[in-house]
Write an enzyme that holds these catalytic residues in place. Structure first.
Site, PDB file in Angstrom:
ATOM      1  N   HIS A  47       0.803  -1.231   0.000  1.00 55.83           N
ATOM      2  CA  HIS A  47       0.000   0.000   0.000  1.00 55.83           C
ATOM      3  C   HIS A  47       0.827   1.268   0.000  1.00 55.83           C
ATOM      4  O   HIS A  47       0.261   2.360   0.116  1.00 55.83           O
ATOM      5  CB  HIS A  47      -0.913   0.054   1.232  1.00 55.83           C
ATOM      6  CG  HIS A  47      -1.960  -1.005   1.260  1.00 55.83           C
ATOM      7  ND1 HIS A  47      -3.240  -0.807   0.787  1.00 55.83           N
ATOM      8  CD2 HIS A  47      -1.912  -2.274   1.699  1.00 55.83           C
ATOM      9  CE1 HIS A  47      -3.934  -1.914   0.948  1.00 55.83           C
ATOM     10  NE2 HIS A  47      -3.151  -2.827   1.501  1.00 55.83           N
ATOM     11  N   LYS A  90      -8.222  13.994   4.701  1.00 57.66           N
ATOM     12  CA  LYS A  90      -7.411  12.772   4.700  1.00 57.66           C
ATOM     13  C   LYS A  90      -6.377  12.940   5.801  1.00 57.66           C
ATOM     14  O   LYS A  90      -6.236  14.024   6.361  1.00 57.66           O
ATOM     15  CB  LYS A  90      -6.744  12.539   3.336  1.00 57.66           C
ATOM     16  CG  LYS A  90      -6.051  13.764   2.725  1.00 57.66           C
ATOM     17  CD  LYS A  90      -5.549  13.457   1.311  1.00 57.66           C
ATOM     18  CE  LYS A  90      -6.569  13.722   0.209  1.00 57.66           C
ATOM     19  NZ  LYS A  90      -6.943  12.543  -0.549  1.00 57.66           N
ATOM     20  N   ARG A  91      -5.650  11.865   6.134  1.00 60.00           N
ATOM     21  CA  ARG A  91      -4.594  11.998   7.121  1.00 60.00           C
ATOM     22  C   ARG A  91      -3.647  13.123   6.697  1.00 60.00           C
ATOM     23  O   ARG A  91      -3.430  13.346   5.507  1.00 60.00           O
ATOM     24  CB  ARG A  91      -3.831  10.670   7.256  1.00 60.00           C
ATOM     25  CG  ARG A  91      -4.614   9.599   7.990  1.00 60.00           C
ATOM     26  CD  ARG A  91      -4.918   9.991   9.424  1.00 60.00           C
ATOM     27  NE  ARG A  91      -3.715  10.079  10.216  1.00 60.00           N
ATOM     28  CZ  ARG A  91      -3.253   9.121  11.020  1.00 60.00           C
ATOM     29  NH1 ARG A  91      -3.915   7.992  11.152  1.00 60.00           N
ATOM     30  NH2 ARG A  91      -2.146   9.296  11.719  1.00 60.00           N
ATOM     31  N   LYS A 138       0.893  14.475   1.061  1.00 55.40           N
ATOM     32  CA  LYS A 138      -0.486  14.758   0.620  1.00 55.40           C
ATOM     33  C   LYS A 138      -0.710  16.255   0.367  1.00 55.40           C
ATOM     34  O   LYS A 138      -1.720  16.661  -0.183  1.00 55.40           O
ATOM     35  CB  LYS A 138      -1.494  14.237   1.646  1.00 55.40           C
ATOM     36  CG  LYS A 138      -1.485  12.697   1.776  1.00 55.40           C
ATOM     37  CD  LYS A 138      -2.503  12.227   2.833  1.00 55.40           C
ATOM     38  CE  LYS A 138      -2.382  10.759   3.183  1.00 55.40           C
ATOM     39  NZ  LYS A 138      -3.068   9.856   2.235  1.00 55.40           N
ATOM     40  N   THR A 193      -8.631   6.422  -1.719  1.00 54.20           N
ATOM     41  CA  THR A 193      -9.959   5.814  -1.872  1.00 54.20           C
ATOM     42  C   THR A 193     -11.052   6.860  -1.670  1.00 54.20           C
ATOM     43  O   THR A 193     -12.147   6.719  -2.188  1.00 54.20           O
ATOM     44  CB  THR A 193     -10.163   4.657  -0.877  1.00 54.20           C
ATOM     45  OG1 THR A 193      -9.676   5.054   0.401  1.00 54.20           O
ATOM     46  CG2 THR A 193      -9.426   3.418  -1.336  1.00 54.20           C
ATOM     47  N   LYS A 195     -14.914   7.923  -3.443  1.00 51.46           N
ATOM     48  CA  LYS A 195     -16.152   8.251  -2.719  1.00 51.46           C
ATOM     49  C   LYS A 195     -16.678   9.614  -3.168  1.00 51.46           C
ATOM     50  O   LYS A 195     -17.882   9.781  -3.404  1.00 51.46           O
ATOM     51  CB  LYS A 195     -15.903   8.254  -1.207  1.00 51.46           C
ATOM     52  CG  LYS A 195     -15.469   6.893  -0.668  1.00 51.46           C
ATOM     53  CD  LYS A 195     -14.897   6.976   0.760  1.00 51.46           C
ATOM     54  CE  LYS A 195     -14.176   5.668   1.104  1.00 51.46           C
ATOM     55  NZ  LYS A 195     -13.368   5.778   2.333  1.00 51.46           N
TER      56      LYS A 195
HETATM   57  C1  26M Z   1       3.184   0.900  10.387  1.00 48.01           C
HETATM   58  C2  26M Z   1       4.035   0.627  11.440  1.00 48.01           C
HETATM   59  C3  26M Z   1       3.690   0.947  12.736  1.00 48.01           C
HETATM   60  C4  26M Z   1       2.445   1.525  12.976  1.00 48.01           C
HETATM   61  C5  26M Z   1       1.592   1.781  11.921  1.00 48.01           C
HETATM   62  C6  26M Z   1       1.969   1.467  10.638  1.00 48.01           C
HETATM   63  C7  26M Z   1       1.059   1.760   9.503  1.00 48.01           C
HETATM   64  C8  26M Z   1      -0.306   1.679   9.664  1.00 48.01           C
HETATM   65  C9  26M Z   1      -1.151   1.972   8.612  1.00 48.01           C
HETATM   66  C10 26M Z   1       1.562   2.117   8.277  1.00 48.01           C
HETATM   67  C11 26M Z   1       0.720   2.404   7.236  1.00 48.01           C
HETATM   68  C12 26M Z   1      -0.649   2.331   7.394  1.00 48.01           C
HETATM   69  O1  26M Z   1      -1.516   2.631   6.415  1.00 48.01           O
HETATM   70  C13 26M Z   1      -1.034   3.102   5.200  1.00 48.01           C
HETATM   71  C14 26M Z   1      -2.204   3.453   4.346  1.00 48.01           C
HETATM   72  O2  26M Z   1      -3.299   3.734   4.808  1.00 48.01           O
HETATM   73  N1  26M Z   1      -1.968   3.431   3.060  1.00 48.01           N
HETATM   74  C15 26M Z   1      -3.007   3.829   2.132  1.00 48.01           C
HETATM   75  O3  26M Z   1      -3.659   2.663   1.689  1.00 48.01           O
HETATM   76  C16 26M Z   1      -4.782   3.006   0.920  1.00 48.01           C
HETATM   77  C17 26M Z   1      -5.513   1.728   0.585  1.00 48.01           C
HETATM   78  O4  26M Z   1      -4.797   0.982  -0.333  1.00 48.01           O
HETATM   79  C18 26M Z   1      -4.376   3.786  -0.303  1.00 48.01           C
HETATM   80  O5  26M Z   1      -5.545   4.196  -0.964  1.00 48.01           O
HETATM   81  C19 26M Z   1      -3.550   5.010   0.080  1.00 48.01           C
HETATM   82  O6  26M Z   1      -3.060   5.644  -1.075  1.00 48.01           O
HETATM   83  C20 26M Z   1      -2.418   4.591   0.968  1.00 48.01           C
HETATM   84  O7  26M Z   1      -1.722   5.732   1.451  1.00 48.01           O
END
Ligand code: 26M
Length: 866
Positions: A354, A599-600, A605, A710, A714
């Site tokens: 991702h 978004k985050r 971003k 995503t 939406k």
């Molecule tokens: C990693 C290590 C320790 C703690 C947390 C994390 C971690 C948690 C969530 C790292 C990344 C995380 O999420 C990344 C994310 O949300 N990526 C997004 O995924 C979406 C679904 O595929 C995409 O649409 C986004 O572009 C992408 O940024």
């Protein structure tokens, strides 16, 4: 969709039965007399719970009997949001519940708003997992989600003194009517300890206990499960401690177990490398694999055929320890030989990537894994050794080829030199001899060096004394399929992240463009627009077959339909305006364009770039004559999003938005021409309110950095225009909608490396960009010092040096914004195209995504009850 259903007799009878059921829940489950909204919510939720349990039991019994292949979606995050209305909607009982609650003196809207979000996820990745569960159930695919029952989900964001503050999200406070505790489903999970040969004796042990969250499909009998694990102290150790009179030790064991499932790590891009995080990952992966194996063995005598009945889809690298844990279970617990175990493992696991952001790619120190999971570290070393041995011939051949090419080049060069100096014949000889010298020795070293690029275990580039396990490499080696989440992203991972692996097995790499569930993100968050769509199409079948949305296209040409479309958007804008007034106190006009950026918060971003464009807009308005101001298209710029608690720059970006909002919104001269709003605590529930009200939405990441996005899908499905870069799924949205309908700007992904190298001098940047930064520095928005580092990150060669290229894109961003204003002035054309957005983007239904996963990766077929 069931609005009219209440008017017929059968539905009225159903509503009466529902009311009686809600009453019974209040009386006996809650033993409550009050009918305050929280009590009514609990009573309604428990009554829905019972219906879900019925559907759930039948589905699971049926699947057990038929024994179809299952997919298990392993994810550290599931961002579910609220359940009540979504479940009622999926059960097709909206009208009945609304009526029943009315008859009980409550109202659906008030009741529904009592529910706390289940926010067991950070953002995109977690919400994607939730959409996938909805689609798997709706498509009758045998599939389960597996994750962690965090007691504290994503933190609540509040604003205090112009800054983000984080508050704990104790979402289970009022109990959770959506889960079923399974005390009969428990597995032991060990940690630490010692290795004797390959025999591991853990020194800490906890018990994983299952909680099932039923996931109803839409208009189907299928109800699948999200199984979340809680950690308990191991009862044997616990008892032993108590029996030995060691009360303190017993309590300590409880605390250690509690810690594992206490809290979701609120990072969505930076890897912290905390041991507890690895503990969480292993905990849920081990329990999930043991659980699946136990169920498999109820029907089959040995595990050699496991991969024919189960695929484990790893949602990013977070569950990647599954590669080693499945090996361990097969070899150590079930006595399989290691080659056979590797065969099963690599046929059962698949991995979704991702992100390409280097700081988000998980690399665990060998030391940390070795301490927490010594047997797994041993297995990873063995996997790596075998892996490197298996590709040695390939790599040697590659090195030899490269060397031959180099030598030929060198020889040719030598010939030239020699020819110039003396006779050509002498020169050739000398060149050949030179080329031969030391050749053998050198090539061995070169192969060893080249192999490092393929190695799962590698040196820490910042600290040569530390070795790291590259979890993405482990996932690629241990999986039969690897996919990215949008077309461009799936290409980038092949060229930039895993090129060495693509060389070896190109067929392993796939694309599965993300999608979103149309149930939650259109039908249920925007009932007004849905009713209009259903009326136009003469059916609500589009909720389950998104391709039908294309039939809306001709309605874009119908003036009467456009008027009604606009009226719906106005109604949703009015709802959001009321909410904005509620939480921020700011009054915004629904005659303004609603421009949304949620978004985050992350530098890539580029919320900062949007903020700068707003500052520029503000300056322009300030400089205008009253006559000129009449021509300005009024805008409400809404921001929302959480900054990871330790993300310094992201927190400054939040503060900047809050500061410019305060200055601009209180500037009488500007009035309704420009308003800026930061909506705190952006989450699933807020998104359900915000997205339907959007007219323009911002997806402006530096090209090549956002894997997919995503929310862009939406927004598009809710008829919002997109202003964005050629990044992630924006590109495919453009292909579907027609690029002429998107406001695309900025550099392309393939240009960023070059641009990062040949950066301009700051003084040569767009003057509007420089002026906006100067205005921040001048203190026009207060606290100039506070924003120093933020400003420096995009203007100082020595501090960040504008890594995400805001300066490069600013001018074309402003051009795109001007086009937005021009088109908005023509409301008929704007509305026509808004309809085109909804009509064109059925492709982004997660039903399509899941169907592709099922066919092209999982080989899982629907299994619906007759
Ligand atoms: C990693 C290590 C320790 C703690 C947390 C994390 C971690 C948690 C969530 C790292 C990344 C995380 O999420 C990344 C994310 O949300 N990526 C997004 O995924 C979406 C679904 O595929 C995409 O649409 C986004 O572009 C992408 O940024």
């Amino acid at each position: 969709m069931n609005k009219q259903a209440t008017s017929n007799g059968a539905a009225a009878a159903d509503a009466a039965a529902v009311a009686a059921d809600i009453e019974a829940q209040r009386r006996y489950r809650l033993a409550a007399k009050s009918s305050d909204p929280q009590t009514m919510y609990q009573a309604a939720a428990w009554s829905v719970h019972n219906k879900l349990v019925d559907a759930f039991d039948k589905t699971q019994e049926y699947w057990k009997e038929k024994d179809p292949k299952h997919v298990y979606y392993l994810s550290a995050e599931f961002l579910m949001g609220r359940t009540l209305t979504n479940a009622v909607h999926n059960l097709g009982l909206e009208g009945e519940y609304a009526e029943a609650l009315k008859n009980l003196g409550a109202d659906m809207e008030t009741v529904r708003s009592q529910e706390l979000d289940a926010a067991l996820g950070n953002g995109g990745l977690g919400r994607l997992a939730a959409c996938f569960l909805d689609s798997m159930a709706t498509l009758d695919l045998p599939g389960w989600g597996y994750g962690i029952r965090y007691r504290y989900g994503m933190f609540k964001q509040a604003v205090k003194d112009g800054l983000q503050v984080e508050l704990p999200d104790y979402w289970l406070d009022a109990g959770n009517p959506w889960e079923i505790r399974r005390p009969e489903t428990q597995f032991k999970v060990g940690f630490y300890g010692s290795l004797d040969g390959d025999k591991w004796t853990p020194s800490e042990e906890v018990v994983a206990e299952a909680y099932d969250v039923p996931i109803p499909g839409y208009k189907t009998k299928t109800c699948s499960t999200l199984r979340l694990w809680d950690a308990l102290p191991s009862s044997e150790l616990d008892l032993a401690a108590f029996n030995a009179g060691d009360y303190v030790k017993a309590v300590e064991l409880k605390r250690k177990a509690d810690e594992i499932t206490a809290v979701l790590y609120p990072n969505d891009a930076t890897e912290e490398g905390k041991e507890l995080r690895l503990k969480q990952q292993f905990f849920f992966v081990s329990a999930s694999l043991q659980d699946t194996i136990a169920r498999y063995l109820e029907k089959h005598s040995d595990l050699s055929g496991l991969a024919e009945k189960a695929t484990f889809q790893m949602n990013d690298t977070h569950p990647t320890i599954a590669v080693a844990e499945l090996m361990r279970l097969l070899i150590d617990v079930h006595g399989m030989d290691s080659n056979a175990a590797w065969g099963v493992t690599t046929k059962a696991l698949a991995y979704t990537n991702h992100t390409v952001m280097p700081e988000a790619l998980e690399k665990w120190p060998v030391r940390v894994i070795g301490k927490l999971l010594p047997r797994h570290m041993q297995l990873i070393e063995q996997i790596n050794t075998q892996w490197l041995a298996s590709i040695k011939d390939h790599v040697s051949a590659k090195v030899a080829k490269e060397q031959a090419a180099k030598k030929a080049e060198a020889a040719a060069a030598a010939v030239k030199v020699a020819a110039a100096a003396a006779s050509a014949a002498e020169g050739k000889e000398a060149a050949a001899e030179e080329a031969k010298a030391g050749e053998e020795v050198e090539e061995v070293d070169l192969v060893a060096e080249a192999l490092k690029a393929y190695s799962i275990v590698q040196e820490n580039q910042w600290n040569k004394d530390e070795m790291l396990v590259n979890m993405a490499y482990l996932a690629v080696v241990g999986s039969f399929a690897v996919n990215g989440v949008a077309a461009i992203h799936s290409e980038i991972i092949k060229t930039d992240i895993f090129p060495h692996f693509v060389e070896l097995f190109p067929q392993r790499f796939q694309n599965k463009t993300n999608g979103v569930t149309l149930r939650r993100w259109l039908a249920y968050c925007n009932p007004e627009l849905s009713a209009l769509i259903t009326e136009a199409l003469g059916t609500d079948a589009w909720v389950k077959d998104a391709t039908l949305l294309a039939k809306l296209k001709p309605f874009a040409e119908n003036a009467e339909f456009r008027k009604r479309w606009r009226a719906v958007k106005q109604a949703k804008k009015a709802e959001l305006a009321a909410h904005i007034k509620d939480v921020t106190g700011y009054e915004v006009s629904t005659n303004s364009m609603f421009d949304i950026h949620v978004k985050r918060i992350h530098e890539y971003k580029r919320q900062f770039m949007n903020a700068l464009s707003i500052i520029h807009r503000y300056s322009e308005i300030k400089a205008m004559s009253p006559e000129e101001r009449k021509k300005v298209v009024p805008r409400v710029c809404v921001f929302g999003g959480k900054a990871a608690s330790a993300y310094y720059m992201a927190k400054k970006i939040v503060a900047l938005v809050l500061s410019i909002a305060e200055t601009i919104n209180n500037d009488k001269e500007v009035g309704d021409l420009l308003k800026v709003v930061f909506l705190p605590n952006y989450n699933v529930t807020e998104a359900e309110l915000i997205i339907p009200a959007a007219e323009l939405s911002q997806h402006i990441s530096t090209a090549g950095t956002e894997a997919s996005g995503t929310s862009n899908m939406k927004f598009a499905l809710n008829g919002s225009f997109i202003i964005g870069t050629l990044d992630g799924a924006n590109i495919e949205i453009g292909e579907n909608t027609g690029f002429e309908n998107l406001f695309i700007f900025g550099i392309k992904a393939e240009e960023i490396n070059r641009l990062r190298e040949e950066r301009k001098d700051f003084k040569d940047y767009d003057p509007r960009f420089i002026a906006a930064l100067d205005l921040i520095k001048s203190g026009a928005f207060g606290r100039p010092d506070y924003f120093d580092d933020l400003v420096a990150s995009i203007s100082d060669m020595n501090r960040g040096n504008d890594w995400f290229l805001l300066a490069n894109d600013f001018a074309s961003y402003m051009d795109a914004q001007a086009e937005v204003d021009a088109l908005y002035s023509d409301q008929e054309e704007w509305t026509r195209r808004s309809i085109i957005y909804t009509a064109s983007n059925g492709f982004f239904s997660s039903d399509r995504t899941i169907d592709q996963y099922a066919r092209e990766i999982w080989n899982v077929q629907p299994c619906a009850q007759p």
